[in-house]
Design an enzyme around this catalytic site. Structure first.
Site, PDB file in Angstrom:
ATOM      1  N   HIS A   1      -9.582   8.297   3.075  1.00  0.00           N
ATOM      2  CA  HIS A   1      -9.606   6.882   3.426  1.00  0.00           C
ATOM      3  C   HIS A   1     -11.031   6.342   3.442  1.00  0.00           C
ATOM      4  O   HIS A   1     -11.230   5.124   3.369  1.00  0.00           O
ATOM      5  CB  HIS A   1      -8.948   6.658   4.792  1.00  0.00           C
TER       6      HIS A   1
ATOM      7  N   TYR B   1      -4.089  14.618  -3.218  1.00  0.00           N
ATOM      8  CA  TYR B   1      -4.488  13.885  -2.022  1.00  0.00           C
ATOM      9  C   TYR B   1      -5.630  14.592  -1.297  1.00  0.00           C
ATOM     10  O   TYR B   1      -5.564  14.864  -0.100  1.00  0.00           O
ATOM     11  CB  TYR B   1      -3.278  13.697  -1.110  1.00  0.00           C
TER      12      TYR B   1
ATOM     13  N   HIS C   1       1.915   4.438  -3.066  1.00  0.00           N
ATOM     14  CA  HIS C   1       1.807   5.905  -3.063  1.00  0.00           C
ATOM     15  C   HIS C   1       2.933   6.514  -3.892  1.00  0.00           C
ATOM     16  O   HIS C   1       2.756   7.530  -4.570  1.00  0.00           O
ATOM     17  CB  HIS C   1       1.859   6.453  -1.635  1.00  0.00           C
TER      18      HIS C   1
ATOM     19  N   GLU D   1      -5.865   6.844  -2.518  1.00  0.00           N
ATOM     20  CA  GLU D   1      -5.859   5.855  -1.441  1.00  0.00           C
ATOM     21  C   GLU D   1      -6.309   4.485  -1.939  1.00  0.00           C
ATOM     22  O   GLU D   1      -5.739   3.455  -1.563  1.00  0.00           O
ATOM     23  CB  GLU D   1      -6.774   6.313  -0.299  1.00  0.00           C
TER      24      GLU D   1
ATOM     25  N   HIS E   1       0.826  -1.208   0.000  1.00  0.00           N
ATOM     26  CA  HIS E   1       0.000   0.000   0.000  1.00  0.00           C
ATOM     27  C   HIS E   1       0.859   1.256   0.000  1.00  0.00           C
ATOM     28  O   HIS E   1       0.693   2.147  -0.843  1.00  0.00           O
ATOM     29  CB  HIS E   1      -0.915  -0.010   1.231  1.00  0.00           C
ATOM     30  N   GLU E   2       1.776   1.327   0.949  1.00  0.00           N
ATOM     31  CA  GLU E   2       2.546   2.556   1.111  1.00  0.00           C
ATOM     32  C   GLU E   2       3.476   2.813  -0.081  1.00  0.00           C
ATOM     33  O   GLU E   2       3.600   3.947  -0.558  1.00  0.00           O
ATOM     34  CB  GLU E   2       3.350   2.513   2.411  1.00  0.00           C
TER      35      GLU E   2
ATOM     36  N   ASP F   1     -13.088  12.157   4.284  1.00  0.00           N
ATOM     37  CA  ASP F   1     -11.667  11.845   4.379  1.00  0.00           C
ATOM     38  C   ASP F   1     -11.325  10.860   3.265  1.00  0.00           C
ATOM     39  O   ASP F   1     -12.114   9.978   2.917  1.00  0.00           O
ATOM     40  CB  ASP F   1     -11.388  11.218   5.749  1.00  0.00           C
TER      41      ASP F   1
END
Length: 545
Positions: free
Chosen positions: A447, A374, A363, A383, A359-360, A445
């Site tokens: 997420h 973002y 980015h 996301e 996931h990270e 948000d």
């Protein structure tokens, strides 16, 4: 008729001289120490063509005399079709929201253009009413006002502001109202120890904050131990010792921060090339997780799309473990090109789960390609892209100790009751994410707004209704009551990646995401194909029509 993409572009000297790219395909070879250099050479060759066409394309697109295009990336299909990604400048100033993708036939003819904004850039003056030092102070003050406050469920409150960098004059156009602005980076620290690097855009006439973006992407969790089990690692021998450095994957490596919160850390070394014990009492165990996570992410992107590394330049990322003390988080940072993991509560629960790594680091892939803002709907897509490919890395690795599923962060037990962070089949099960699009979804948000795209991807890959996959039960509904038949996660991921790297821009919203994925499906499988129709049906199933 299905159309396939080349694994890589092979450029001849003649092609570079004429500006016409000759492309051939070859079977995907196993990684070699020269792969990084080869990838960098190919990418530079393709970019050189884009750079050479920047001025004529600016004229062809009827850009103003003060506007110029700056090549950022390029994708070349097997049939020679080019997709050239450009940033834009106005009077030498970067235009935020000026990015665009030009799609060309093999002979150089422009087929279509995707723009982040369609408005013409025209400014009454290039003289700011607010001086740069004042703009920098205002940006710092705006961030300082948020100390102790957070609107992001994956971020702890801002604890302190360290400093603001110099304010850079730019043109802000992302909202369709071009104006002179300043871009300033404000550094700080969050209450849980996460570094903060906020990029603010402020109006150069009024000081109004036009945009703020946290550049350190995080995923919060409370790990329950070491996750990957016994796995193979590619290491480097130096004299009588071995280094946790993988030269077959761009030199990616893992270092020990030894509970510090800055610096590059100390590269892990070992005498017998046997790393860790599977328990947190050995500091190497978290390093094994991190190194394997980076390798699994590299392998997924390479084997699936021919992408060599996060920036597609053959360079591997650095992983840093044992960040801070009692740090319950993990984050990717573009500025250091590194992935960082904390050790969790009591320094006994490292945040090194595999889908967290995928996931990270995704980015970073998004930053290097579409650069999705973002915030708003583009932030939700950003996301979701990380959730989608983090999940695909997990399926690709197929570890017995971490059964692949469509649950996000299921092993780190962030809620303390065994439930995952997010659900892709029915995102609202987490209590806040959106199952489908509505006019206010961009106000959530990121997420939570990501739920629309996560749900779309699950429907496209697996279809609607109840089913059990790898022992996990799912039941995915549609907003319109339709039945969606999945095309499989491999095809679904290929369509998403194609849209991300070829069609989307920084301001793409859900409507644009539908258009981009339909174009991608047409490219890969043909317009009107079963895959193309499934993309349309899956988007309609989440109310994106």
């Amino acid at each position: 008729m299905k159309r396939k993409l080349a694994a890589g572009a092979v450029l001849s000297a003649t092609a570079l001289l004429t500006g016409v790219i000759q492309v051939s395909t070859a079977a995907q070879a196993a990684p070699t120490p020269s792969a990084a250099a080869q990838a960098a050479q190919q990418r530079e060759a393709v970019l050189s063509v884009a750079k050479g066409q920047a001025d004529p394309l600016a004229k062809a697109l009827a850009l103003g005399g003060q506007e110029k295009l700056v090549a950022k990336d390029a994708v070349v299909d097997a049939n020679g079709t080019r997709h050239l990604r450009f940033e834009r400048t106005f009077a030498g100033l970067p235009v935020l929201g000026g990015d665009l993708v030009v799609h060309q036939a093999a002979d150089g003819a422009v087929k279509s253009v995707d723009k982040a904004v369609t408005e013409q850039i025209a400014l009454p003056s290039l003289t700011p009413k607010i001086p740069a030092d004042q703009a920098s102070a205002q940006a710092s003050g705006a961030v300082q006002a948020t100390v102790g406050i957070t609107a992001d469920k994956d971020e702890s409150p801002l604890k302190e502001v360290h400093q603001a960098g110099a304010a850079q004059l730019v043109v802000w156009a992302a909202d369709g109202n071009p104006r002179l602005a300043y871009r300033t980076t404000v550094e700080g620290l969050r209450a849980d120890g996460t570094p903060s690097s906020q990029l603010l855009v402020t109006d150069a006439a009024t000081g109004e904050v036009l945009s703020t973006h946290e550049q350190v992407q995080t995923a919060t969790g409370t790990g329950k131990g070491v996750f990957v089990g016994t796995v193979p690692l590619t290491t480097t021998q130096s004299g009588s010792t071995y280094q946790l450095k993988d030269t077959t994957r761009g030199g990616q490596s893992t270092s020990d921060l030894k509970n510090r919160t800055s610096g590059s850390g100390t590269l892990y070394t070992d005498a017998d090339n046997t790393w860790g014990t599977g328990t947190v009492s050995s500091g190497q165990s978290a390093a094994v997780d991190a190194q394997f996570g980076a390798a699994a992410t590299w392998d997924y992107y390479k084997n699936s799309f021919g992408r060599l590394g996060i920036k597609n330049n053959g360079v591997g990322a650095t992983s840093r473990v044992h960040y801070g003390r009692n740090y319950v988080n993990a984050f990717w940072n573009d500025s250091c090109f590194c992935m960082t993991y904390g050790d969790g509560d009591g320094n006994t629960h490292p945040l090194t789960e595999l889908d967290v790594a995928g996931h990270e680091m995704t980015h970073g892939v998004t930053s290097a390609t579409a650069g999705l803002n973002y915030s708003g709907e583009s932030g939700g897509l950003n996301e979701a892209t990380s959730d989608i490919f983090g999940t695909m890395v997990e399926f690709s690795a197929n570890l017995a100790s971490d059964t692949p599923d469509y649950l996000i962060g299921e092993l780190i037990d962030i809620n303390g009751d065994g439930t995952p962070l997010r659900y892709m089949d029915k995102p609202s099960k987490d209590g806040g994410s959106a199952d489908s699009w509505s006019s206010g979804v961009g106000n959530l948000d990121v997420h939570y707004s990501s739920g629309v795209a996560n749900h779309f991807f699950y429907l496209l890959a697996e279809g609607s209704g109840a089913k059990t996959i790898n022992g996990v039960a799912y039941n995915s509904p549609t907003s319109n009551g339709s039945t969606v038949t999945g095309i499989g996660r491999t095809k679904a991921a290929a369509i998403w990646y194609r849209a991300l790297t070829v069609y989307w821009t920084s301001t793409t919203n859900y409507k644009g995401a539908r258009t981009g994925t339909l174009s991608a499906a047409a490219d890969l499988y043909g317009a009107g194909s079963a895959e193309y129709n499934a993309v349309a049906a899956a988007w309609s199933g989440v109310n994106v029509n």
